[in-house]
Design a protein around this motif. Structure first.
Motif, PDB file in Angstrom:
ATOM      1  N   LYS A  20      -6.568   2.247  21.254  1.00 28.42           N
ATOM      2  CA  LYS A  20      -6.200   1.154  21.273  1.00 28.42           C
ATOM      3  C   LYS A  20      -6.362   1.149  23.098  1.00 28.42           C
ATOM      4  O   LYS A  20      -6.255   2.293  23.516  1.00 28.42           O
ATOM      5  CB  LYS A  20      -5.329   1.417  20.642  1.00 28.42           C
ATOM      6  CG  LYS A  20      -4.923   1.353  18.893  1.00 28.42           C
ATOM      7  CD  LYS A  20      -3.992   0.935  17.996  1.00 28.42           C
ATOM      8  CE  LYS A  20      -4.167   0.270  16.817  1.00 28.42           C
ATOM      9  NZ  LYS A  20      -4.999  -0.118  16.570  1.00 28.42           N
ATOM     10  N   GLN A  29      -8.145 -14.491  22.876  1.00 27.94           N
ATOM     11  CA  GLN A  29      -7.141 -13.769  21.993  1.00 27.94           C
ATOM     12  C   GLN A  29      -6.282 -14.359  21.019  1.00 27.94           C
ATOM     13  O   GLN A  29      -5.601 -15.124  21.270  1.00 27.94           O
ATOM     14  CB  GLN A  29      -6.857 -12.686  22.287  1.00 27.94           C
ATOM     15  CG  GLN A  29      -7.184 -12.455  24.046  1.00 27.94           C
ATOM     16  CD  GLN A  29      -8.457 -11.290  23.260  1.00 27.94           C
ATOM     17  OE1 GLN A  29      -8.618 -10.515  22.164  1.00 27.94           O
ATOM     18  NE2 GLN A  29      -9.983 -11.635  23.839  1.00 27.94           N
ATOM     19  N   ARG A  30      -5.717 -13.103  19.702  1.00 31.08           N
ATOM     20  CA  ARG A  30      -4.740 -13.946  18.717  1.00 31.08           C
ATOM     21  C   ARG A  30      -3.392 -12.782  19.429  1.00 31.08           C
ATOM     22  O   ARG A  30      -3.665 -11.674  19.027  1.00 31.08           O
ATOM     23  CB  ARG A  30      -5.269 -13.982  17.655  1.00 31.08           C
ATOM     24  CG  ARG A  30      -5.755 -14.815  17.131  1.00 31.08           C
ATOM     25  CD  ARG A  30      -6.633 -14.160  15.913  1.00 31.08           C
ATOM     26  NE  ARG A  30      -7.544 -12.811  15.379  1.00 31.08           N
ATOM     27  CZ  ARG A  30      -6.327 -12.057  14.530  1.00 31.08           C
ATOM     28  NH1 ARG A  30      -5.367 -12.678  14.021  1.00 31.08           N
ATOM     29  NH2 ARG A  30      -6.906 -10.453  14.854  1.00 31.08           N
ATOM     30  N   ALA A  68      -2.827  -3.894  16.537  1.00 33.42           N
ATOM     31  CA  ALA A  68      -3.302  -4.877  17.512  1.00 33.42           C
ATOM     32  C   ALA A  68      -4.537  -3.599  18.351  1.00 33.42           C
ATOM     33  O   ALA A  68      -3.882  -2.625  18.301  1.00 33.42           O
ATOM     34  CB  ALA A  68      -2.345  -4.792  18.380  1.00 33.42           C
ATOM     35  N   LYS A  69      -5.593  -4.084  19.239  1.00 31.04           N
ATOM     36  CA  LYS A  69      -6.226  -3.493  19.862  1.00 31.04           C
ATOM     37  C   LYS A  69      -6.002  -2.960  21.449  1.00 31.04           C
ATOM     38  O   LYS A  69      -6.453  -2.241  22.130  1.00 31.04           O
ATOM     39  CB  LYS A  69      -7.342  -4.070  19.907  1.00 31.04           C
ATOM     40  CG  LYS A  69      -8.628  -4.384  18.880  1.00 31.04           C
ATOM     41  CD  LYS A  69      -9.875  -4.671  18.855  1.00 31.04           C
ATOM     42  CE  LYS A  69     -10.629  -4.878  17.105  1.00 31.04           C
ATOM     43  NZ  LYS A  69      -9.158  -6.363  16.662  1.00 31.04           N
ATOM     44  N   ILE A 119     -12.835  -6.335  21.338  1.00 35.12           N
ATOM     45  CA  ILE A 119     -11.896  -7.429  21.718  1.00 35.12           C
ATOM     46  C   ILE A 119     -13.363  -8.955  21.873  1.00 35.12           C
ATOM     47  O   ILE A 119     -14.169  -8.615  23.193  1.00 35.12           O
ATOM     48  CB  ILE A 119     -10.785  -7.610  22.304  1.00 35.12           C
ATOM     49  CG1 ILE A 119     -10.911  -7.640  23.552  1.00 35.12           C
ATOM     50  CG2 ILE A 119      -9.903  -6.636  21.459  1.00 35.12           C
ATOM     51  CD1 ILE A 119      -9.222  -7.698  24.160  1.00 35.12           C
ATOM     52  N   ASN A 120     -13.091  -9.917  21.854  1.00 34.07           N
ATOM     53  CA  ASN A 120     -13.201 -10.868  22.563  1.00 34.07           C
ATOM     54  C   ASN A 120     -13.503 -10.491  23.950  1.00 34.07           C
ATOM     55  O   ASN A 120     -11.761 -10.291  24.600  1.00 34.07           O
ATOM     56  CB  ASN A 120     -13.107 -12.320  22.371  1.00 34.07           C
ATOM     57  CG  ASN A 120     -13.981 -12.638  20.627  1.00 34.07           C
ATOM     58  OD1 ASN A 120     -14.794 -12.457  20.813  1.00 34.07           O
ATOM     59  ND2 ASN A 120     -12.632 -13.125  20.013  1.00 34.07           N
ATOM     60  N   ASP A 179      -2.312  -8.457  11.210  1.00 35.25           N
ATOM     61  CA  ASP A 179      -3.341  -8.214  12.195  1.00 35.25           C
ATOM     62  C   ASP A 179      -3.094  -9.413  13.442  1.00 35.25           C
ATOM     63  O   ASP A 179      -3.266 -10.327  13.166  1.00 35.25           O
ATOM     64  CB  ASP A 179      -4.407  -8.420  11.717  1.00 35.25           C
ATOM     65  CG  ASP A 179      -6.021  -8.773  12.388  1.00 35.25           C
ATOM     66  OD1 ASP A 179      -6.375  -7.502  12.786  1.00 35.25           O
ATOM     67  OD2 ASP A 179      -6.662  -9.127  12.002  1.00 35.25           O
ATOM     68  N   CYS A 180      -3.651  -8.595  14.689  1.00 37.49           N
ATOM     69  CA  CYS A 180      -3.737  -9.688  15.745  1.00 37.49           C
ATOM     70  C   CYS A 180      -4.716  -8.196  16.152  1.00 37.49           C
ATOM     71  O   CYS A 180      -5.000  -7.553  16.693  1.00 37.49           O
ATOM     72  CB  CYS A 180      -2.251  -9.786  16.635  1.00 37.49           C
ATOM     73  SG  CYS A 180      -1.222  -8.068  17.204  1.00 37.49           S
ATOM     74  N   ASP A 181      -5.048  -9.334  18.120  1.00 37.37           N
ATOM     75  CA  ASP A 181      -5.971  -8.421  18.972  1.00 37.37           C
ATOM     76  C   ASP A 181      -4.515  -8.090  20.567  1.00 37.37           C
ATOM     77  O   ASP A 181      -5.209  -7.226  20.306  1.00 37.37           O
ATOM     78  CB  ASP A 181      -7.049  -9.377  19.966  1.00 37.37           C
ATOM     79  CG  ASP A 181      -7.505 -10.448  19.166  1.00 37.37           C
ATOM     80  OD1 ASP A 181      -8.603  -9.644  18.394  1.00 37.37           O
ATOM     81  OD2 ASP A 181      -7.973 -11.481  18.521  1.00 37.37           O
TER      82      ASP A 181
END
Length: 192
Positions: free
Chosen positions: A177, A55-56, A153-154, A48-49, A130-132
């Motif tokens: 994850k 983050q989302r 989600a991650k 992820i960023n 879909d989300c972070d």
């Protein structure tokens, strides 16, 4: 007995409680995530960023823990794109203005119908969007074998007690994850 002050959690301020106690669990969820983002190697592994503000996030629950998690994360620049409640959910890919949503809920006693959001009929569905970061902050066993394969989600930050069933947790361990466990993520209230 002066020792009663140290014996019970959740006391009112009048009875030896601490100001900020109600917000503490939700704020602790934000602090747990902020700590995660202080470890670049772990963030890279999650794919992820590198900043929490990028983050989302989807949150299940807009009660005490969910609301205060959302407020703290929103104050830290994160984008809350979905909120799931028992009677449905709301979604906006561009983010939800959490302070306005709090006022709306106080006025209408629901989050449904909040301007510029799409209504999600079944709040369970929102867990698989879909989300972070996914923050289950309401129910035990929110993620089970029934929906674990569809979780996108991650990072899953457990703000509720036991929101991932044992078998779902075993499946998630075999993926990339990241699970931030409830015993850590929701300890802010007990700590205070």
């Amino acid at each position: 007995d002066i020792n009663h002050v140290a014996c019970v959690t959740g006391k009112s301020v009048d009875h030896g409680g601490i100001k900020g106690r109600l917000e503490a669990t939700g704020r602790g969820v934000c602090e747990a995530l902020k700590e995660f983002f202080r470890h670049p190697d772990e963030v890279r592994k999650a794919g992820i960023n590198s900043k929490l503000s990028d983050q989302r996030i989807i949150i299940q629950g807009f009660g005490n823990v969910g609301l205060n998690s959302a407020k703290s994360l929103f104050e830290n620049g994160a984008s809350i794109i979905g909120i799931a409640e028992k009677n449905g959910g709301i979604f906006n890919e561009d983010g939800i203005e959490i302070n306005e949503l709090e006022k709306y809920k106080l006025d209408k006693n629901t989050i449904l119908g909040f301007p510029n959001t799409k209504k999600i009929q079944s709040s369970k569905d929102l867990l698989t969007y879909d989300c972070d970061i996914l923050i289950p902050a309401a129910l035990e066993n929110a993620i089970t074998l029934d929906n674990v394969e569809n979780i996108k989600a991650k990072i899953i930050c457990e703000a509720a007690n036991g929101p991932i069933s044992y078998r779902a947790d075993q499946k998630l361990k075999n993926t990339s994850k990241v699970i931030i466990p409830d015993i850590y993520a929701n300890a802010g209230g007990v700590t205070v």
